[in-house]
Design a protein around this motif. Structure first.
Motif, PDB file in Angstrom:
ATOM      1  N   GLN A 378       0.831  -1.213   0.000  1.00 17.11           N
ATOM      2  CA  GLN A 378       0.000   0.000   0.000  1.00 17.11           C
ATOM      3  C   GLN A 378       0.867   1.265   0.000  1.00 17.11           C
ATOM      4  OE1 GLN A 378      -3.094  -0.832  -0.606  1.00 17.11           O
ATOM      5  NE2 GLN A 378      -2.420  -2.957  -0.251  1.00 17.11           N
ATOM      6  N   LEU A 379       1.953   1.237   0.762  1.00 14.72           N
ATOM      7  CA  LEU A 379       2.848   2.397   0.786  1.00 14.72           C
ATOM      8  C   LEU A 379       3.457   2.637  -0.593  1.00 14.72           C
ATOM      9  CD1 LEU A 379       4.722   1.987   4.193  1.00 14.72           C
ATOM     10  CD2 LEU A 379       2.549   3.099   3.703  1.00 14.72           C
ATOM     11  N   ARG A 380       3.787   1.568  -1.279  1.00 15.00           N
ATOM     12  CA  ARG A 380       4.346   1.717  -2.632  1.00 15.00           C
ATOM     13  C   ARG A 380       3.328   2.385  -3.561  1.00 15.00           C
ATOM     14  NH1 ARG A 380       8.609   0.000  -5.587  1.00 15.00           N
ATOM     15  NH2 ARG A 380       9.450  -0.969  -3.708  1.00 15.00           N
ATOM     16  N   ARG A 381       2.060   2.005  -3.441  1.00 15.50           N
ATOM     17  CA  ARG A 381       1.040   2.626  -4.280  1.00 15.50           C
ATOM     18  C   ARG A 381       0.968   4.130  -4.025  1.00 15.50           C
ATOM     19  NH1 ARG A 381      -2.513  -0.878  -6.761  1.00 15.50           N
ATOM     20  NH2 ARG A 381      -4.069   0.787  -6.903  1.00 15.50           N
ATOM     21  N   ILE A 382       0.954   4.541  -2.751  1.00 19.46           N
ATOM     22  CA  ILE A 382       0.889   5.970  -2.431  1.00 19.46           C
ATOM     23  C   ILE A 382       2.126   6.689  -2.973  1.00 19.46           C
ATOM     24  CG2 ILE A 382       0.753   7.678  -0.577  1.00 19.46           C
ATOM     25  CD1 ILE A 382      -0.569   5.497   1.147  1.00 19.46           C
ATOM     26  N   SER A 383       3.289   6.054  -2.847  1.00 16.71           N
ATOM     27  CA  SER A 383       4.544   6.680  -3.285  1.00 16.71           C
ATOM     28  C   SER A 383       4.593   6.874  -4.794  1.00 16.71           C
ATOM     29  CB  SER A 383       5.744   5.839  -2.846  1.00 16.71           C
ATOM     30  OG  SER A 383       5.904   4.690  -3.668  1.00 16.71           O
ATOM     31  N   GLU A 384       3.748   6.137  -5.513  1.00 20.49           N
ATOM     32  CA  GLU A 384       3.684   6.255  -6.969  1.00 20.49           C
ATOM     33  C   GLU A 384       2.523   7.134  -7.415  1.00 20.49           C
ATOM     34  OE1 GLU A 384       3.399   2.149  -7.992  1.00 20.49           O
ATOM     35  OE2 GLU A 384       5.576   1.794  -7.819  1.00 20.49           O
ATOM     36  N   GLY A 385       1.885   7.820  -6.455  1.00 25.41           N
ATOM     37  CA  GLY A 385       0.777   8.702  -6.779  1.00 25.41           C
ATOM     38  C   GLY A 385      -0.538   7.993  -7.003  1.00 25.41           C
ATOM     39  N   ARG A 386      -0.606   6.692  -6.659  1.00 26.79           N
ATOM     40  CA  ARG A 386      -1.837   5.922  -6.817  1.00 26.79           C
ATOM     41  C   ARG A 386      -2.572   5.833  -5.478  1.00 26.79           C
ATOM     42  NH1 ARG A 386      -0.579   0.269  -8.859  1.00 26.79           N
ATOM     43  NH2 ARG A 386       1.339   0.443  -7.638  1.00 26.79           N
ATOM     44  N   LYS A 387      -3.821   5.377  -5.520  1.00 25.97           N
ATOM     45  CA  LYS A 387      -4.601   5.204  -4.311  1.00 25.97           C
ATOM     46  C   LYS A 387      -4.298   3.849  -3.680  1.00 25.97           C
ATOM     47  CE  LYS A 387      -8.520   8.084  -5.709  1.00 25.97           C
ATOM     48  NZ  LYS A 387      -9.984   8.109  -5.975  1.00 25.97           N
ATOM     49  N   PRO A 388      -4.351   3.764  -2.340  1.00 23.74           N
ATOM     50  CA  PRO A 388      -4.193   2.456  -1.690  1.00 23.74           C
ATOM     51  C   PRO A 388      -5.335   1.521  -2.103  1.00 23.74           C
ATOM     52  CG  PRO A 388      -4.065   4.252  -0.097  1.00 23.74           C
ATOM     53  CD  PRO A 388      -4.551   4.850  -1.374  1.00 23.74           C
ATOM     54  N   LYS A 389      -5.139   0.228  -1.834  1.00 25.50           N
ATOM     55  CA  LYS A 389      -6.140  -0.797  -2.156  1.00 25.50           C
ATOM     56  C   LYS A 389      -6.543  -1.504  -0.869  1.00 25.50           C
ATOM     57  CE  LYS A 389      -6.451  -3.770  -6.071  1.00 25.50           C
ATOM     58  NZ  LYS A 389      -5.770  -4.664  -7.006  1.00 25.50           N
ATOM     59  N   PRO A 390      -7.470  -0.912  -0.100  1.00 29.02           N
ATOM     60  CA  PRO A 390      -7.789  -1.456   1.232  1.00 29.02           C
ATOM     61  C   PRO A 390      -8.317  -2.886   1.218  1.00 29.02           C
ATOM     62  CG  PRO A 390      -8.699   0.753   0.958  1.00 29.02           C
ATOM     63  CD  PRO A 390      -8.221   0.324  -0.384  1.00 29.02           C
ATOM     64  N   ASN A 391      -8.873  -3.330   0.099  1.00 32.69           N
ATOM     65  CA  ASN A 391      -9.462  -4.676   0.041  1.00 32.69           C
ATOM     66  C   ASN A 391      -8.579  -5.674  -0.691  1.00 32.69           C
ATOM     67  OD1 ASN A 391     -11.872  -3.880   1.399  1.00 32.69           O
ATOM     68  ND2 ASN A 391     -12.565  -2.909  -0.495  1.00 32.69           N
ATOM     69  N   GLU A 392      -7.315  -5.369  -0.870  1.00 30.37           N
ATOM     70  CA  GLU A 392      -6.424  -6.292  -1.572  1.00 30.37           C
ATOM     71  C   GLU A 392      -6.339  -7.626  -0.822  1.00 30.37           C
ATOM     72  OE1 GLU A 392      -2.192  -6.302  -3.905  1.00 30.37           O
ATOM     73  OE2 GLU A 392      -2.379  -4.985  -2.172  1.00 30.37           O
ATOM     74  N   SER A 393      -6.345  -8.702  -1.552  1.00 26.37           N
ATOM     75  CA  SER A 393      -6.272 -10.042  -0.961  1.00 26.37           C
ATOM     76  C   SER A 393      -4.980 -10.229  -0.184  1.00 26.37           C
ATOM     77  CB  SER A 393      -6.360 -11.082  -2.087  1.00 26.37           C
ATOM     78  OG  SER A 393      -5.786 -12.303  -1.700  1.00 26.37           O
ATOM     79  N   GLY A 394      -5.099 -10.759   1.032  1.00 29.34           N
ATOM     80  CA  GLY A 394      -3.913 -11.038   1.832  1.00 29.34           C
ATOM     81  C   GLY A 394      -3.039 -12.090   1.190  1.00 29.34           C
ATOM     82  N   LEU A 395      -3.661 -13.137   0.656  1.00 31.21           N
ATOM     83  CA  LEU A 395      -2.895 -14.210   0.029  1.00 31.21           C
ATOM     84  C   LEU A 395      -2.161 -13.692  -1.204  1.00 31.21           C
ATOM     85  CD1 LEU A 395      -2.092 -17.169  -0.049  1.00 31.21           C
ATOM     86  CD2 LEU A 395      -4.196 -17.646  -1.332  1.00 31.21           C
ATOM     87  N   GLN A 396      -2.849 -12.888  -2.011  1.00 27.20           N
ATOM     88  CA  GLN A 396      -2.213 -12.337  -3.207  1.00 27.20           C
ATOM     89  C   GLN A 396      -1.048 -11.428  -2.825  1.00 27.20           C
ATOM     90  OE1 GLN A 396      -4.633 -10.629  -6.514  1.00 27.20           O
ATOM     91  NE2 GLN A 396      -3.542  -8.741  -6.058  1.00 27.20           N
ATOM     92  N   ALA A 397      -1.277 -10.565  -1.837  1.00 29.61           N
ATOM     93  CA  ALA A 397      -0.221  -9.644  -1.410  1.00 29.61           C
ATOM     94  C   ALA A 397       0.975 -10.405  -0.870  1.00 29.61           C
ATOM     95  CB  ALA A 397      -0.755  -8.681  -0.354  1.00 29.61           C
ATOM     96  N   PHE A 398       0.710 -11.476  -0.095  1.00 33.48           N
ATOM     97  CA  PHE A 398       1.803 -12.259   0.462  1.00 33.48           C
ATOM     98  C   PHE A 398       2.595 -12.950  -0.645  1.00 33.48           C
ATOM     99  CE2 PHE A 398       3.425 -16.329   2.154  1.00 33.48           C
ATOM    100  CZ  PHE A 398       4.314 -15.829   3.089  1.00 33.48           C
ATOM    101  N   ALA A 399       1.877 -13.556  -1.602  1.00 33.82           N
ATOM    102  CA  ALA A 399       2.555 -14.262  -2.689  1.00 33.82           C
ATOM    103  C   ALA A 399       3.384 -13.310  -3.537  1.00 33.82           C
ATOM    104  CB  ALA A 399       1.523 -14.978  -3.564  1.00 33.82           C
ATOM    105  N   LEU A 400       2.785 -12.189  -3.921  1.00 30.20           N
ATOM    106  CA  LEU A 400       3.518 -11.211  -4.733  1.00 30.20           C
ATOM    107  C   LEU A 400       4.666 -10.599  -3.940  1.00 30.20           C
ATOM    108  CD1 LEU A 400       0.556  -9.442  -6.555  1.00 30.20           C
ATOM    109  CD2 LEU A 400       2.179 -11.080  -7.531  1.00 30.20           C
TER     110      LEU A 400
END
Length: 417
Positions: A378-400
């Protein structure tokens, strides 16, 4: 006629003057979160300028950076910032200017991972004693080498040097990371520090390192520059740092001139700071470590920041009204709602509620590493001028996150070859 009672918004918006005279414009403080936004050779980037400018625009009174490392040979994750010299002063100055552009404070958190660094990232890991982590983490972290006396003295100087450069770059304070299982925390813990020289063996000896770090920082930044510390109320594991030892350490730090103490708790082995296993009564009260903060306030007058569990304006104001703390520490919420402080300062509630991040894999969900990976994205998204993704999958985020971490670990090691 009595004095008019202040509204919740007015209470949060009250400024606070530290004993050294430094003024913090309101009672909301961003606690450190690992950004991992440095280059693969550990230099600061414009993404940090963007991220901290966004938080400054969001109304925070005090912002504390993610951990900045003192030694290029010892990083905690790929993309850590390392400050050993003044070669990156121009970027550091832009970072500091962005984070303070509305009159808020920006403090640099200064750290060394000790043995809490993933396998393969550094050539070796070091710690007060050559003791591995527990069974759940041995797959991720190697057994460290015990530090020598000469190395300990060098590390103390490095902490001071990084603080000096932070001041020169325009950061308005620094914070020693003494919590969550990193090097200072390892020195304080009888579980991880089993030395029998002047750096271990008794609680007094185990806190000698952090007091030496504070003294060296003070020597290099002067009397008026704020130095804080993030400290565990306890490690929440058998044989670890206890509340009694933490209170004694805070009393010693207060006597030595620390300017602020941020209270947290837990380690990657027992992640109390995430609230995953908090009692229902603790969650209802919101502040996870409030009872300990009350004990600290009875013992010392040093300004206190409490991080962990705050969800509502009422909970924040209640904690401040108790007199036990002076600052509300916010962390994960600011990764999904960076302008939440502005809402709180208007007396409004946040748009999001922090929820446990789950992958569905029990061993993974019990470790703080997984939550770190999700919020770092989420911090990376903000740092790139994008909006955070509050509902992002935990499993997907962990794998990526694990894929990215593995690739970046390889890139980091290749650069150091």
């Amino acid at each position: 006629m009595g004095a008019r009672q202040k509204s919740p918004a007015q209470k949060l918006a009250e400024s606070f003057r530290l004993p050294n005279g430094v003024r913090i414009p309101n009672r909301l403080a961003k606690s450190a979160m690992s950004e991992a936004l440095g280059t693969m050779d550990n230099r600061p980037t414009e993404r940090l300028v963007q991220l901290y400018g966004r938080w400054a625009d969001g109304g925070i009174g005090l912002s504390i950076t993610g951990n900045v490392m003192i030694d290029r040979r010892a990083i905690g994750e790929p993309g850590n910032i390392v400050i050993e010299d003044e070669s990156d002063l121009p970027t550091l100055r832009r970072w500091a200017a962005a984070g303070t552009r509305h009159g808020g404070q920006l403090w640099m958190q200064i750290n060394h991972p000790g043995k809490q660094s993933p396998k393969g990232l550094n050539k070796e890991t070091v710690s007060p004693s050559a003791i591995p982590f527990g069974r759940d983490l041995t797959a991720f972290f190697s057994t460290p080498r015990e530090l020598t006396q000469t190395e300990i003295e060098d590390l103390i100087r490095r902490y001071g040097n990084t603080a000096r450069i932070a001041k020169k770059a325009g950061f308005t304070g620094v914070q020693i990371h003494g919590a969550h299982g990193y090097l200072v925390s390892q020195f304080l813990s009888p579980r991880h520090n089993q030395r029998q020289d002047q750096w271990g063996g008794t609680p007094e000896n185990r806190r000698r390192f952090v007091l030496a770090v504070l003294a060296e920082m003070r020597k290099q930044v002067g009397a008026k520059f704020p130095i804080g510390i993030k400290l565990n109320s306890a490690d929440f594991q058998r044989g670890g740092f206890t509340e009694e030892e933490s209170l004694a350490a805070i009393e010693a730090l207060a006597e030595a001139g620390i300017d602020m103490v941020e209270i947290s708790g837990g380690t990657y082995e027992a992640p109390a700071m995430t609230g995953i296993e908090a009692k229902a009564s603790t969650r209802a009260r919101e502040a996870y470590f409030m009872e300990f903060a009350e004990k600290v306030r009875e013992a010392v007058k040093v300004p206190l920041m409490l991080t962990g569990g705050f969800r509502s304006v009422g909970g924040m104001v209640g904690a401040l009204d108790s007199g036990a703390i002076d600052f509300i520490g916010l962390g994960r919420l600011l990764a999904v709602e960076p302008d939440a402080p502005s809402r709180f300062l208007r007396g409004e509630e946040s748009l999001h509620q922090i929820r446990p991040i789950s992958t569905g894999i029990g061993m993974v969900d019990r470790m703080a590493l997984m939550e770190v990976a999700w919020y770092t994205r989420q911090l990376r998204r903000i740092s790139e001028g994008r909006k955070p993704k509050p509902n992002e999958s935990g499993l997907q985020a962990f794998a990526l996150g694990m894929l990215s971490n593995g690739w970046n670990t390889f890139r980091t090691r290749r650069l150091r070859a």
